[in-house]
Write a protein that holds these residues in place. Structure first.
Motif, PDB file in Angstrom:
ATOM      1  N   TYR A 141      -4.210 -17.411 -11.035  1.00 26.94           N
ATOM      2  CA  TYR A 141      -3.068 -16.623 -10.571  1.00 26.94           C
ATOM      3  C   TYR A 141      -3.410 -15.940  -9.247  1.00 26.94           C
ATOM      4  CZ  TYR A 141       1.060 -13.636 -10.906  1.00 26.94           C
ATOM      5  OH  TYR A 141       2.256 -13.003 -10.681  1.00 26.94           O
ATOM      6  N   ALA A 142      -2.709 -16.331  -8.172  1.00 24.41           N
ATOM      7  CA  ALA A 142      -3.047 -15.906  -6.810  1.00 24.41           C
ATOM      8  C   ALA A 142      -3.041 -14.389  -6.621  1.00 24.41           C
ATOM      9  CB  ALA A 142      -2.097 -16.579  -5.819  1.00 24.41           C
ATOM     10  N   PRO A 143      -2.027 -13.643  -7.071  1.00 23.93           N
ATOM     11  CA  PRO A 143      -2.058 -12.183  -6.859  1.00 23.93           C
ATOM     12  C   PRO A 143      -3.296 -11.513  -7.456  1.00 23.93           C
ATOM     13  CG  PRO A 143       0.145 -12.864  -7.487  1.00 23.93           C
ATOM     14  CD  PRO A 143      -0.742 -14.061  -7.655  1.00 23.93           C
ATOM     15  N   LEU A 144      -3.714 -11.959  -8.651  1.00 26.89           N
ATOM     16  CA  LEU A 144      -4.884 -11.363  -9.286  1.00 26.89           C
ATOM     17  C   LEU A 144      -6.160 -11.747  -8.541  1.00 26.89           C
ATOM     18  CD1 LEU A 144      -5.911  -9.682 -11.708  1.00 26.89           C
ATOM     19  CD2 LEU A 144      -6.233 -11.835 -12.915  1.00 26.89           C
ATOM     20  N   LEU A 145      -6.276 -12.999  -8.110  1.00 25.31           N
ATOM     21  CA  LEU A 145      -7.469 -13.442  -7.381  1.00 25.31           C
ATOM     22  C   LEU A 145      -7.615 -12.699  -6.058  1.00 25.31           C
ATOM     23  CD1 LEU A 145      -7.235 -17.303  -8.003  1.00 25.31           C
ATOM     24  CD2 LEU A 145      -8.893 -15.722  -9.006  1.00 25.31           C
ATOM     25  N   LEU A 146      -6.497 -12.526  -5.350  1.00 25.06           N
ATOM     26  CA  LEU A 146      -6.551 -11.805  -4.083  1.00 25.06           C
ATOM     27  C   LEU A 146      -6.827 -10.319  -4.301  1.00 25.06           C
ATOM     28  CD1 LEU A 146      -3.594 -13.514  -2.162  1.00 25.06           C
ATOM     29  CD2 LEU A 146      -6.043 -13.783  -1.763  1.00 25.06           C
ATOM     30  N   GLU A 147      -6.321  -9.778  -5.387  1.00 27.56           N
ATOM     31  CA  GLU A 147      -6.607  -8.378  -5.710  1.00 27.56           C
ATOM     32  C   GLU A 147      -8.093  -8.179  -5.987  1.00 27.56           C
ATOM     33  OE1 GLU A 147      -5.629  -5.909  -9.545  1.00 27.56           O
ATOM     34  OE2 GLU A 147      -3.817  -6.026  -8.307  1.00 27.56           O
ATOM     35  N   ARG A 148      -8.699  -9.134  -6.711  1.00 30.71           N
ATOM     36  CA  ARG A 148     -10.145  -9.063  -6.960  1.00 30.71           C
ATOM     37  C   ARG A 148     -10.929  -9.161  -5.651  1.00 30.71           C
ATOM     38  NH1 ARG A 148     -10.671 -13.308 -12.054  1.00 30.71           N
ATOM     39  NH2 ARG A 148      -9.721 -11.958 -13.681  1.00 30.71           N
ATOM     40  N   LYS A 149     -10.463 -10.030  -4.748  1.00 30.67           N
ATOM     41  CA  LYS A 149     -11.141 -10.190  -3.463  1.00 30.67           C
ATOM     42  C   LYS A 149     -11.063  -8.905  -2.652  1.00 30.67           C
ATOM     43  CE  LYS A 149     -11.368 -13.276   0.542  1.00 30.67           C
ATOM     44  NZ  LYS A 149     -10.792 -14.472   1.206  1.00 30.67           N
ATOM     45  N   ALA A 150      -9.890  -8.275  -2.648  1.00 30.42           N
ATOM     46  CA  ALA A 150      -9.735  -7.012  -1.926  1.00 30.42           C
ATOM     47  C   ALA A 150     -10.634  -5.930  -2.524  1.00 30.42           C
ATOM     48  CB  ALA A 150      -8.267  -6.574  -1.969  1.00 30.42           C
ATOM     49  N   THR A 164     -10.161   1.705   6.318  1.00 31.29           N
ATOM     50  CA  THR A 164      -9.337   0.494   6.340  1.00 31.29           C
ATOM     51  C   THR A 164      -8.687   0.277   4.984  1.00 31.29           C
ATOM     52  OG1 THR A 164     -10.908  -0.497   7.892  1.00 31.29           O
ATOM     53  CG2 THR A 164      -9.320  -1.985   6.841  1.00 31.29           C
ATOM     54  N   THR A 165      -7.447  -0.131   4.994  1.00 34.27           N
ATOM     55  CA  THR A 165      -6.733  -0.433   3.755  1.00 34.27           C
ATOM     56  C   THR A 165      -6.732  -1.935   3.522  1.00 34.27           C
ATOM     57  OG1 THR A 165      -5.291   1.471   4.054  1.00 34.27           O
ATOM     58  CG2 THR A 165      -4.558  -0.213   2.501  1.00 34.27           C
ATOM     59  N   PHE A 166      -7.351  -2.356   2.431  1.00 32.33           N
ATOM     60  CA  PHE A 166      -7.359  -3.778   2.077  1.00 32.33           C
ATOM     61  C   PHE A 166      -6.177  -4.038   1.145  1.00 32.33           C
ATOM     62  CE2 PHE A 166     -11.813  -2.956   3.103  1.00 32.33           C
ATOM     63  CZ  PHE A 166     -12.100  -4.019   3.935  1.00 32.33           C
ATOM     64  N   LYS A 167      -5.252  -4.838   1.612  1.00 28.24           N
ATOM     65  CA  LYS A 167      -4.069  -5.153   0.816  1.00 28.24           C
ATOM     66  C   LYS A 167      -3.849  -6.654   0.818  1.00 28.24           C
ATOM     67  CE  LYS A 167      -0.443  -2.537   1.095  1.00 28.24           C
ATOM     68  NZ  LYS A 167       0.747  -1.836   1.628  1.00 28.24           N
ATOM     69  N   THR A 168      -3.180  -7.153  -0.219  1.00 23.22           N
ATOM     70  CA  THR A 168      -2.821  -8.571  -0.287  1.00 23.22           C
ATOM     71  C   THR A 168      -1.351  -8.728   0.048  1.00 23.22           C
ATOM     72  OG1 THR A 168      -2.071  -8.686  -2.583  1.00 23.22           O
ATOM     73  CG2 THR A 168      -4.451  -8.707  -2.210  1.00 23.22           C
ATOM     74  N   ASP A 171       0.948  -7.074  -2.494  1.00 21.73           N
ATOM     75  CA  ASP A 171       0.976  -5.638  -2.723  1.00 21.73           C
ATOM     76  C   ASP A 171       2.267  -5.041  -2.181  1.00 21.73           C
ATOM     77  OD1 ASP A 171      -1.448  -5.469  -3.980  1.00 21.73           O
ATOM     78  OD2 ASP A 171      -2.578  -5.135  -2.130  1.00 21.73           O
ATOM     79  N   LYS A 172       2.978  -4.345  -3.058  1.00 20.69           N
ATOM     80  CA  LYS A 172       4.216  -3.672  -2.659  1.00 20.69           C
ATOM     81  C   LYS A 172       4.227  -2.296  -3.309  1.00 20.69           C
ATOM     82  CE  LYS A 172       6.881  -7.944  -2.291  1.00 20.69           C
ATOM     83  NZ  LYS A 172       8.017  -8.718  -2.797  1.00 20.69           N
ATOM     84  N   GLY A 173       3.669  -1.343  -2.598  1.00 15.70           N
ATOM     85  CA  GLY A 173       3.631   0.015  -3.126  1.00 15.70           C
ATOM     86  C   GLY A 173       2.750   0.110  -4.348  1.00 15.70           C
ATOM     87  N   ASP A 174       3.301   0.669  -5.439  1.00 17.76           N
ATOM     88  CA  ASP A 174       2.527   0.862  -6.676  1.00 17.76           C
ATOM     89  C   ASP A 174       2.881  -0.193  -7.712  1.00 17.76           C
ATOM     90  OD1 ASP A 174       4.544   3.441  -8.294  1.00 17.76           O
ATOM     91  OD2 ASP A 174       5.102   1.646  -7.163  1.00 17.76           O
ATOM     92  N   GLU A 175       3.116  -1.436  -7.232  1.00 17.12           N
ATOM     93  CA  GLU A 175       3.651  -2.453  -8.114  1.00 17.12           C
ATOM     94  C   GLU A 175       2.741  -2.785  -9.287  1.00 17.12           C
ATOM     95  OE1 GLU A 175       4.333  -6.668  -6.820  1.00 17.12           O
ATOM     96  OE2 GLU A 175       6.394  -6.031  -6.967  1.00 17.12           O
ATOM     97  N   ARG A 176       1.430  -2.572  -9.162  1.00 16.07           N
ATOM     98  CA  ARG A 176       0.527  -2.954 -10.241  1.00 16.07           C
ATOM     99  C   ARG A 176      -0.001  -1.731 -11.007  1.00 16.07           C
ATOM    100  NH1 ARG A 176      -0.559  -8.143 -10.603  1.00 16.07           N
ATOM    101  NH2 ARG A 176      -2.471  -7.851 -11.807  1.00 16.07           N
ATOM    102  N   THR A 177       0.778  -0.644 -10.988  1.00 15.36           N
ATOM    103  CA  THR A 177       0.468   0.492 -11.839  1.00 15.36           C
ATOM    104  C   THR A 177       0.977   0.205 -13.246  1.00 15.36           C
ATOM    105  OG1 THR A 177       2.543   1.609 -11.371  1.00 15.36           O
ATOM    106  CG2 THR A 177       0.701   2.041  -9.871  1.00 15.36           C
ATOM    107  N   TRP A 178       0.523   1.040 -14.216  1.00 16.96           N
ATOM    108  CA  TRP A 178       0.964   0.829 -15.591  1.00 16.96           C
ATOM    109  C   TRP A 178       2.471   0.992 -15.725  1.00 16.96           C
ATOM    110  CZ3 TRP A 178      -1.411  -1.662 -19.166  1.00 16.96           C
ATOM    111  CH2 TRP A 178      -2.807  -1.765 -19.132  1.00 16.96           C
ATOM    112  N   LYS A 179       3.046   1.890 -14.952  1.00 16.01           N
ATOM    113  CA  LYS A 179       4.495   2.068 -15.016  1.00 16.01           C
ATOM    114  C   LYS A 179       5.211   0.791 -14.601  1.00 16.01           C
ATOM    115  CE  LYS A 179       8.270   4.900 -13.210  1.00 16.01           C
ATOM    116  NZ  LYS A 179       8.638   6.020 -12.303  1.00 16.01           N
TER     117      LYS A 179
END
Length: 417
Positions: A141-150, A164-168, A171-179
């Protein structure tokens, strides 16, 4: 009932497991689900009454349902559209051959041993599958792999990470928060099913095809046991006819799906569309009702069993041609969220797989196999024959009204580049 309740688990499981794979990754969800299936399937062999067996079968179905949605998501992650047809053909064949060859082995096991070993033997095989999965099943799954890389980049250079902010690209704001996990990911299949017309239409047609398939699986012992007066072991061998139809059609379609896609893409100035998967549906909508009629009336008039088997093989061929075209269409349309889209489609089809076998015995007892299958053939003609033409003409217009199908295309293409 024990078959139907297992399929009911297939209806519920993907609605949860599909979006979970878009949060925690494909591999871990598949492996944990398989362990859940292993535990409850083994428990079925220790059931002391029918209520326990039904409950354990439902829970085993929940765990076993993971590949129905996540498998298509993995294929969407890994293969480009021009290569995806052959992969889908192989993937979609496996879960359909399981219910075919399972009864072949199960009939002999039950006849020579005890029904409990039907469950224990499948659990032993599942242990081998689990070991292979731990060794070879990698995350896709690309989003998870890129998140791990970041995350690794932040750890490697903490000083640079502070400035520096590492983002994929995902990433769109707090999209991967528990909420966000509970408000977006876990509700996505329900939103797709409730709001996306293309998912609803494909789901209704798939529900009928899947219902007919499981109706056949549950009524074949009646046909060959009562009409042809064969024992459980010999009667189970006729499932091979269904497997032959599924396999031959699948292997032919594996070559045609990608070939037809490339042909129509070239004619469309190099722009691919999910509708280019639909041509293989056309022979499927013809072969399926033919097989229903041949199998039903052959059994009704007690013709030689080979005639009934040919009809059963045609049902399998027609079913897999339609099944593969629709699955590839969904993956092409909702690549990034393919697991959630397939979960929405598979929910309705599994509910049909749960319901059709329940009324089948009563229907055939009243109408007989000939008239009963004639009704199913007429319904399959009415639903199936117009479907590929309507989707070919209006499918893109319906898809363009979808926020998921329209927005995700650019992101998924970036993820593969």
């Amino acid at each position: 009932m024990t078959i139907s309740v297992f399929i009911l688990g297939y209806a519920v499981g993907p609605l949860i497991l599909g979006p979970l794979s878009e949060i925690f990754g494909r591999s871990i969800v598949l492996q944990c689900s398989n362990l859940f299936y292993l535990a409850w399937n083994t428990g079925c062999g220790f059931a002391q009454n029918k209520s326990q067996l039904i409950a354990f079968r439902f829970l085993a179905g929940l765990g076993g349902s993971a590949p129905l949605s996540i498998g298509g998501g993995v294929i969407g992650d890994v293969w480009h559209p021009e290569e995806r047809g052959k992969a889908i053909a192989i993937y979609s064949l496996a879960p359909l051959l399981g219910p075919v060859f399972g009864p072949v082995c199960g009939g002999w096991i039950a006849e020579k041993s005890t029904w409990r070993w039907v469950f224990w033997s499948t659990s032993i095989i599942d242990v081998a599958v689990q070991v292979l999965g731990v060794v070879f099943l990698q995350e896709t799954y690309a989003p998870l792999l890129l998140e791990r890389k970041a995350r690794n980049l932040r750890k490697q250079d903490p000083e640079k990470a502070s400035n520096t902010t590492f983002k994929t690209i995902y990433d769109k704001g707090d999209e991967r928060t528990w909420k966000a996990i509970f408000s977006k990911a876990l509700t996505r299949p329900f939103k797709l099913f409730a709001l996306e017309s293309i998912v609803q239409l494909l789901g209704v047609y798939m529900a009928f095809i899947y219902g007919v398939f499981y109706l056949f699986l549950t009524t074949m012992p009646m046909i060959f046991g009562e009409v042809y007066e064969e024992g459980p072991g010999i009667a189970g061998l006729h499932y091979i006819a269904l497997g032959i139809g599924l396999t031959l059609a699948s292997q032919i379609n594996a070559r045609l799906l990608d070939r037809s896609y490339k042909y129509f893409k070239q004619k469309n100035n190099g722009v691919g569309e999910p509708e280019f998967r639909l041509p293989s549906m056309v022979p499927g909508t013809i072969i399926l009702p033919f097989g229903l009629l041949l199998a039903g009336w052959s059994a009704q008039h007690r013709l030689h069993w080979i005639a009934t088997d040919i009809g059963i093989a045609c049902v399998g061929a027609g079913m897999i041609l339609t099944f593969q075209a629709i699955q590839t269409y969904v993956v092409d349309s909702f690549t990034l969220h393919a697991a959630s889209a397939l979960a929405a489609v598979s929910c309705l089809r599994s509910l049909a797989g749960f319901g059709f076998p329940l009324f089948a015995p009563a229907m055939y007892r009243v109408l007989g196999y000939g008239k009963g299958n004639t009704i199913l053939a007429a319904a399959s003609i009415a639903l199936g024959c117009p479907a590929p033409w309507l989707f070919w003409k209006y499918g893109k217009r319906i898809r363009m009204s979808s926020s998921y199908a329209h927005v995700q295309k650019e992101e998924s293409d970036l993820g593969k580049s």
